[in-house]
Structure formats: structure tokens, C-alpha cells
Write an enzyme that holds these catalytic residues in place. Structure first.
Site, PDB file in Angstrom:
ATOM      1  N   ARG A 210      39.885 -29.010  30.884  1.00 41.46           N
ATOM      2  CA  ARG A 210      40.648 -28.446  30.543  1.00 41.46           C
ATOM      3  C   ARG A 210      41.168 -26.442  30.517  1.00 41.46           C
ATOM      4  O   ARG A 210      41.354 -26.126  29.255  1.00 41.46           O
ATOM      5  CB  ARG A 210      41.974 -28.708  28.970  1.00 41.46           C
ATOM      6  CG  ARG A 210      42.611 -30.331  29.677  1.00 41.46           C
ATOM      7  CD  ARG A 210      43.181 -30.620  28.043  1.00 41.46           C
ATOM      8  NE  ARG A 210      43.860 -31.682  27.851  1.00 41.46           N
ATOM      9  CZ  ARG A 210      44.493 -32.238  28.399  1.00 41.46           C
ATOM     10  NH1 ARG A 210      45.852 -31.875  29.694  1.00 41.46           N
ATOM     11  NH2 ARG A 210      45.076 -33.398  28.225  1.00 41.46           N
TER      12      ARG A 210
ATOM     13  N   ILE B 220      36.738 -31.379  25.029  1.00 37.98           N
ATOM     14  CA  ILE B 220      37.611 -31.211  26.042  1.00 37.98           C
ATOM     15  C   ILE B 220      38.935 -31.712  25.706  1.00 37.98           C
ATOM     16  O   ILE B 220      39.316 -32.062  26.854  1.00 37.98           O
ATOM     17  CB  ILE B 220      36.262 -33.009  26.319  1.00 37.98           C
ATOM     18  CG1 ILE B 220      36.933 -33.784  25.377  1.00 37.98           C
ATOM     19  CG2 ILE B 220      35.331 -33.016  26.522  1.00 37.98           C
ATOM     20  CD1 ILE B 220      36.440 -36.287  26.362  1.00 37.98           C
ATOM     21  N   ASP B 221      39.820 -31.692  25.039  1.00 35.76           N
ATOM     22  CA  ASP B 221      41.197 -32.014  24.814  1.00 35.76           C
ATOM     23  C   ASP B 221      42.249 -30.809  24.246  1.00 35.76           C
ATOM     24  O   ASP B 221      43.235 -31.381  24.193  1.00 35.76           O
ATOM     25  CB  ASP B 221      41.252 -33.414  24.574  1.00 35.76           C
ATOM     26  CG  ASP B 221      42.601 -34.182  25.177  1.00 35.76           C
ATOM     27  OD1 ASP B 221      43.129 -33.747  26.520  1.00 35.76           O
ATOM     28  OD2 ASP B 221      43.102 -35.005  24.777  1.00 35.76           O
ATOM     29  N   PRO B 222      41.369 -29.877  24.389  1.00 37.31           N
ATOM     30  CA  PRO B 222      42.621 -28.556  23.726  1.00 37.31           C
ATOM     31  C   PRO B 222      43.533 -28.281  25.088  1.00 37.31           C
ATOM     32  O   PRO B 222      42.316 -28.097  26.115  1.00 37.31           O
ATOM     33  CB  PRO B 222      41.730 -27.422  22.998  1.00 37.31           C
ATOM     34  CG  PRO B 222      40.148 -27.777  23.838  1.00 37.31           C
ATOM     35  CD  PRO B 222      39.482 -29.221  24.299  1.00 37.31           C
TER      36      PRO B 222
END
Length: 199
Positions: free
Chosen positions: A37, A12-14
Site C-alpha cells: 500500500r 502490509i495493510d495500512p
């Protein structure tokens, strides 16, 4: 490891996503991957076309992919029940009509409008996965769960003809998606470059 085989990818956060990762997830036996993202232009197009879920293909492998309805992995606007979410529109959910701050009908109206908008972005619209949280939340977990419990209770009592609310997991969600008789859109390229601003 631990005698368990992970089946869900959670990335969920690259800042962008490579189709090579998708190939690796599929080859490791994952059933699905959840991500955020995505480049803002691609996300806007996917929302318009109801294609926030798709089968991502890479070098002979494929995997079901779910892009979270942003922003990022946060609770819907107005539903950050953590003490850190002190904005006026994130008021706690109060079901008791005699209590100071009673707001359940107004919060329900706001939530129903959000869900109606969100539903249009997914083919699996009969089941929706909604995240409640954000970075560094649940440090005071009892606050979050107290108001989430209130929300679930109220929505099921007063709007259960439209939706059934419950705590769930990505695996539970994928089990429901797998029951659908749907032809999913496909994707075969990377999710690069990544941009989250209009500049």
C-alpha cells in the site's frame, strides 16, 4: 515477550506509511520492514527504477525496506490456488501429463514471464520473495500446499537452471540480502499521501 526478539516488521495493510514508524522499528532492533500500500505513483516510479527495496532513514535511524510487488499481498495473477480463487486463470497446478487438466508447462511459462518482469524492480534480483495468499485464504490449506508443492517440484525440475524454488520466510530472505555487496537507494520522507487509484 516469549523470550524472542522480533527482527522483521510486517506492515502490509495500512494506507500509507510514516517515517516515524520506521524510526520506531529501527530503535526496536528490527533488521527490516516489509510493506505494501504505497502510493501508486511512487510504486510505479520505484518499479521503473528498480528501487522497490531501499534504506529508509528517519531522525538518525535507518532500516532496510522491501515494498512487495503488488497487487498488495496477493499471489501473482494466475496463481491463486485457494478454492476461493475460482477464476479461469487461477487453475490448479497439475504436473501429471496423463491427468485431465494437465497445465504445468503453460503455468510455468506464465510464472517465468512474471518473475522476469518482477526481477527488474529489485536490486536483490538473484533472490526473490513471492507471496502466495490473500485475505481469508488457506481456510482449505491442503489445496494451496498441494498445488504449491506441484509448482515447486515442476519448476525446480524443469527450470532449476534459472531459479531455485522453495518455501521461505522474510528472515531467510533478509539473510540472503545481507550477503549482497550493494549500495541501496535511500528515502527520508513519509509515504503519504496514499492513493491507489488514478483519480
Amino acid at each position: 515477550m516469549f523470550g524472542k526478539q522480533p527482527k522483521i516488521g510486517w506492515t502490509i495493510d495500512p494506507f500509507g506509511h510514516s517515517k516515524t514508524n520506521i524510526k520506531l522499528y529501527a530503535e526496536m532492533g528490527f533488521d527490516a520492514v516489509f510493506l505494501t500500500r504505497v502510493d501508486r505513483a511512487e510504486e510505479a516510479e520505484r518499479r521503473r527504477n528498480g528501487e522497490m527495496e531501499f534504506v529508509w532513514e528517519s531522525s538518525g535511524s535507518s532500516i532496510f525496506t522491501h515494498v512487495f510487488y503488488g497487487p498488495l499481498y496477493q499471489a501473482p495473477k494466475g496463481f491463486g490456488f485457494d478454492p476461493q480463487d475460482s477464476a479461469a486463470d487461477d487453475a490448479f497446478w497439475i504436473n501429471n501429463a496423463a491427468a485431465h487438466g494437465y497445465n504445468a508447462p503453460a503455468k510455468a511459462k506464465l510464472l517465468l514471464a512474471h518473475l522476469k518482469k518482477r526481477q527488474k524492480c529489485y536490486q536483490s534480483s538473484s533472490d526473490m520473495l513471492v507471496l502466495f495468499g490473500d485475505d481469508f485464504r488457506y481456510e482449505s490449506a491442503h489445496h494451496n500446499f498441494e498445488y504449491l508443492d506441484n509448482m515447486i517440484e515442476y519448476m525446480n525440475k524443469h527450470h532449476g537452471d534459472q531459479y531455485h524454488f522453495k518455501y521461505s520466510t522474510p528472515s531467510d530472505y533478509i539473510a540472503q540480502v545481507n550477503k549482497m555487496n550493494t549500495t541501496w537507494p535511500t528515502k527520508s520522507d513519509d509515504m503519504f499521501p496514499y492513493s491507489d487509484s488514478q483519480e
